[in-house]
Write a protein that holds these residues in place. Structure first.
Motif, PDB file in Angstrom:
ATOM      1  N   HIS A  91       0.812  -1.207   0.000  1.00 23.01           N
ATOM      2  CA  HIS A  91       0.000   0.000   0.000  1.00 23.01           C
ATOM      3  C   HIS A  91       0.851   1.264   0.000  1.00 23.01           C
ATOM      4  N   ALA A  92       2.088   1.175  -0.406  1.00 23.11           N
ATOM      5  CA  ALA A  92       2.927   2.363  -0.518  1.00 23.11           C
ATOM      6  C   ALA A  92       2.817   2.915  -1.932  1.00 23.11           C
ATOM      7  N   GLY A  93       3.583   3.957  -2.216  1.00 21.44           N
ATOM      8  CA  GLY A  93       3.583   4.523  -3.554  1.00 21.44           C
ATOM      9  C   GLY A  93       3.086   5.954  -3.555  1.00 21.44           C
ATOM     10  N   LEU A  94       2.897   6.505  -4.762  1.00 27.35           N
ATOM     11  CA  LEU A  94       2.510   7.899  -4.955  1.00 27.35           C
ATOM     12  C   LEU A  94       1.077   7.975  -5.460  1.00 27.35           C
ATOM     13  N   ALA A  99      -7.937  18.665  -6.893  1.00 29.85           N
ATOM     14  CA  ALA A  99      -9.222  19.041  -6.297  1.00 29.85           C
ATOM     15  C   ALA A  99      -9.428  20.539  -6.428  1.00 29.85           C
ATOM     16  N   THR A 100     -10.685  20.939  -6.534  1.00 30.61           N
ATOM     17  CA  THR A 100     -10.982  22.358  -6.406  1.00 30.61           C
ATOM     18  C   THR A 100     -10.737  22.753  -4.955  1.00 30.61           C
ATOM     19  N   LYS A 101     -10.439  24.005  -4.733  1.00 35.85           N
ATOM     20  CA  LYS A 101     -10.085  24.439  -3.383  1.00 35.85           C
ATOM     21  C   LYS A 101     -11.227  24.269  -2.382  1.00 35.85           C
ATOM     22  N   PRO A 102     -12.485  24.557  -2.759  1.00 36.71           N
ATOM     23  CA  PRO A 102     -13.558  24.315  -1.782  1.00 36.71           C
ATOM     24  C   PRO A 102     -13.683  22.848  -1.384  1.00 36.71           C
ATOM     25  N   ILE A 103     -13.567  21.935  -2.345  1.00 36.56           N
ATOM     26  CA  ILE A 103     -13.685  20.512  -2.013  1.00 36.56           C
ATOM     27  C   ILE A 103     -12.504  20.065  -1.160  1.00 36.56           C
ATOM     28  N   PHE A 104     -11.310  20.576  -1.463  1.00 34.91           N
ATOM     29  CA  PHE A 104     -10.159  20.225  -0.635  1.00 34.91           C
ATOM     30  C   PHE A 104     -10.358  20.725   0.790  1.00 34.91           C
ATOM     31  N   ASP A 105     -10.766  21.980   0.920  1.00 34.91           N
ATOM     32  CA  ASP A 105     -10.884  22.600   2.240  1.00 34.91           C
ATOM     33  C   ASP A 105     -12.020  21.990   3.049  1.00 34.91           C
ATOM     34  N   ASP A 106     -13.144  21.704   2.390  1.00 29.71           N
ATOM     35  CA  ASP A 106     -14.333  21.254   3.107  1.00 29.71           C
ATOM     36  C   ASP A 106     -14.419  19.740   3.254  1.00 29.71           C
ATOM     37  N   VAL A 107     -13.751  19.002   2.364  1.00 27.50           N
ATOM     38  CA  VAL A 107     -13.931  17.546   2.344  1.00 27.50           C
ATOM     39  C   VAL A 107     -12.612  16.796   2.512  1.00 27.50           C
ATOM     40  N   LEU A 108     -11.662  17.046   1.612  1.00 25.49           N
ATOM     41  CA  LEU A 108     -10.461  16.210   1.586  1.00 25.49           C
ATOM     42  C   LEU A 108      -9.609  16.365   2.840  1.00 25.49           C
ATOM     43  N   VAL A 109      -9.536  17.576   3.384  1.00 24.53           N
ATOM     44  CA  VAL A 109      -8.747  17.759   4.604  1.00 24.53           C
ATOM     45  C   VAL A 109      -9.252  16.840   5.711  1.00 24.53           C
ATOM     46  N   ASN A 110     -10.571  16.708   5.808  1.00 21.89           N
ATOM     47  CA  ASN A 110     -11.145  15.837   6.836  1.00 21.89           C
ATOM     48  C   ASN A 110     -10.895  14.362   6.558  1.00 21.89           C
ATOM     49  N   CYS A 111     -10.634  14.027   5.287  1.00 20.27           N
ATOM     50  CA  CYS A 111     -10.397  12.627   4.923  1.00 20.27           C
ATOM     51  C   CYS A 111      -8.933  12.224   5.074  1.00 20.27           C
ATOM     52  N   LEU A 112      -8.041  13.206   5.184  1.00 20.53           N
ATOM     53  CA  LEU A 112      -6.613  12.896   5.202  1.00 20.53           C
ATOM     54  C   LEU A 112      -6.214  12.084   6.427  1.00 20.53           C
ATOM     55  N   PHE A 113      -6.872  12.331   7.560  1.00 18.40           N
ATOM     56  CA  PHE A 113      -6.514  11.602   8.771  1.00 18.40           C
ATOM     57  C   PHE A 113      -6.713  10.100   8.572  1.00 18.40           C
ATOM     58  N   ARG A 114      -7.846   9.723   8.000  1.00 17.44           N
ATOM     59  CA  ARG A 114      -8.108   8.306   7.747  1.00 17.44           C
ATOM     60  C   ARG A 114      -7.156   7.758   6.694  1.00 17.44           C
ATOM     61  N   MET A 115      -6.855   8.586   5.694  1.00 21.71           N
ATOM     62  CA  MET A 115      -5.977   8.145   4.611  1.00 21.71           C
ATOM     63  C   MET A 115      -4.574   7.845   5.135  1.00 21.71           C
ATOM     64  N   VAL A 116      -4.026   8.766   5.911  1.00 26.06           N
ATOM     65  CA  VAL A 116      -2.671   8.596   6.434  1.00 26.06           C
ATOM     66  C   VAL A 116      -2.615   7.446   7.436  1.00 26.06           C
ATOM     67  N   ASP A 117      -3.675   7.289   8.216  1.00 23.30           N
ATOM     68  CA  ASP A 117      -3.713   6.193   9.182  1.00 23.30           C
ATOM     69  C   ASP A 117      -3.771   4.836   8.480  1.00 23.30           C
ATOM     70  N   ARG A 118      -4.525   4.776   7.384  1.00 22.73           N
ATOM     71  CA  ARG A 118      -4.684   3.506   6.660  1.00 22.73           C
ATOM     72  C   ARG A 118      -3.458   3.179   5.818  1.00 22.73           C
ATOM     73  N   PHE A 119      -2.817   4.213   5.239  1.00 27.07           N
ATOM     74  CA  PHE A 119      -1.658   4.007   4.362  1.00 27.07           C
ATOM     75  C   PHE A 119      -0.496   4.869   4.853  1.00 27.07           C
ATOM     76  N   PRO A 120       0.158   4.486   5.927  1.00 25.85           N
ATOM     77  CA  PRO A 120       1.213   5.330   6.505  1.00 25.85           C
ATOM     78  C   PRO A 120       2.409   5.538   5.581  1.00 25.85           C
ATOM     79  N   ASP A 121       2.607   4.663   4.599  1.00 23.60           N
ATOM     80  CA  ASP A 121       3.770   4.781   3.720  1.00 23.60           C
ATOM     81  C   ASP A 121       3.450   5.424   2.376  1.00 23.60           C
ATOM     82  N   ILE A 122       2.203   5.849   2.181  1.00 26.56           N
ATOM     83  CA  ILE A 122       1.838   6.425   0.896  1.00 26.56           C
ATOM     84  C   ILE A 122       2.317   7.875   0.813  1.00 26.56           C
ATOM     85  N   GLN A 123       2.624   8.329  -0.395  1.00 32.13           N
ATOM     86  CA  GLN A 123       2.984   9.722  -0.635  1.00 32.13           C
ATOM     87  C   GLN A 123       1.847  10.383  -1.398  1.00 32.13           C
TER      88      GLN A 123
END
Length: 307
Positions: A91-94, A99-123
């Protein structure tokens, strides 16, 4: 006919750059290396692909004809390389995300915690821009997935997955004079505005709404693409009106910004996850999509009504 994928990649780089010098800088190789690569490809296909001059290199009609096929070959090779990398690394890799800035700010930022926790070695590599620019980068192979409203797509085919919607709404401070009356479109023109750039889809939509009401579009007091906390604080303390684009639902009891509701100026637009058609779904890309879908299913996209 066997042609090295590197020659195809260099051919595309020269075509996009318009000269050996610029392409060499992009590819981090010498001009001589590119020149030999282009000559090798021309010999392999039996066609002259570039018109060479002191001003640079332009595609010949034959070069233009095969450029699209060359892009498909390069992108297919990148997808194969990505699949192989995931198989080797788990599950590593790039993962390159647009994303549009509103979607990044309102949605993706909140999803990053789960993403990093699930794939700690991903870039993760993020590019924030307007939707049309992001889709162009996706089609050129520079992004793996885009989260954006979708208006139209030309060129390379894409696959789209509906993820939810974001809203265009007019926002004002809690005690704004506009809330002391039943506002009309004409009332909105009494105040200054904070708007995205004039060629942004949101601003074009707003201008069309005013024109359909027989009114001139508002003249922005401030023109800015990205609305962050500093702009919110400005709206909270002035009589400026803000065209807000996004999915954020402001907290209830502490809310300082409210939506100015007029039927003519309410619009909810669908948002999508967009990928190149047939491209490889890595575990990381699939998990990010699932996380975004989960976020939209839990979130309300509507700002609070006026006080």
């Amino acid at each position: 006919m066997e042609t090295a994928s590197r020659d195809i990649r260099y051919f595309i780089a020269v075509a996009q750059a318009g000269s050996l010098t610029a392409a060499a800088q992009t590819c981090c190789v010498t001009e001589a290396t590119l020149s030999k690569s282009v000559a090798r490809l021309e010999e392999a296909v039996g066609l002259v692909l570039f018109e060479r001059s002191k001003n640079g290199m332009l595609l010949t009609p034959a070069g233009k004809a095969i450029h699209g096929d060359a892009m498909k070959i390069m992108l297919a090779h990148e997808d194969l390389a990505g699949r192989a990398s995931n198989l080797r690394q788990g599950h590593a890799g790039l993962l390159r995300v647009g994303a549009t800035k509103p979607i990044f700010d309102d949605v993706l930022v909140n999803c990053l915690f789960r993403m990093v926790d699930r794939f700690p070695d991903i870039q993760l590599n993020f590019t924030l821009d307007i939707g049309a620019e992001l889709i162009a980068l996706l089609q050129q192979g520079h992004l793996d997935i885009v989260f954006s409203p979708l208006y139209s797509v030309s060129g390379a085919e894409v696959d789209i997955v509906p993820i939810g919607s974001d809203e265009l709404s007019i926002v004002a401070r809690k005690h704004h004079p506009i809330f002391n009356l039943t506002p009309t479109p004409k009332d909105l023109l009494r105040y200054g505005w904070i708007l995205p750039r004039q060629n942004a889809r949101a601003t074009m939509w707003l201008n069309e709404r005013f024109i359909s009401c027989g009114l001139a579009p508002p003249r922005p007091s401030i023109e800015i693409d990205y609305v962050g906390n500093s702009i919110h604080r400005l709206v909270e303390t002035t009589d400026l009106l803000l065209l807000r684009v996004g999915a954020r639902n402001y907290p209830g009891k502490d809310q300082l910004l409210f939506s100015v509701h007029l039927p003519e100026f309410e619009f909810e637009r669908p948002a999508y996850a967009i990928v190149r058609a047939g491209s490889y779904w890595s575990p990381g890309r699939q998990f990010m999509l699932d996380t975004v879908l989960s976020h939209f299913s839990r979130s309300s996209c509507a700002p609070a009504a006026g006080p």
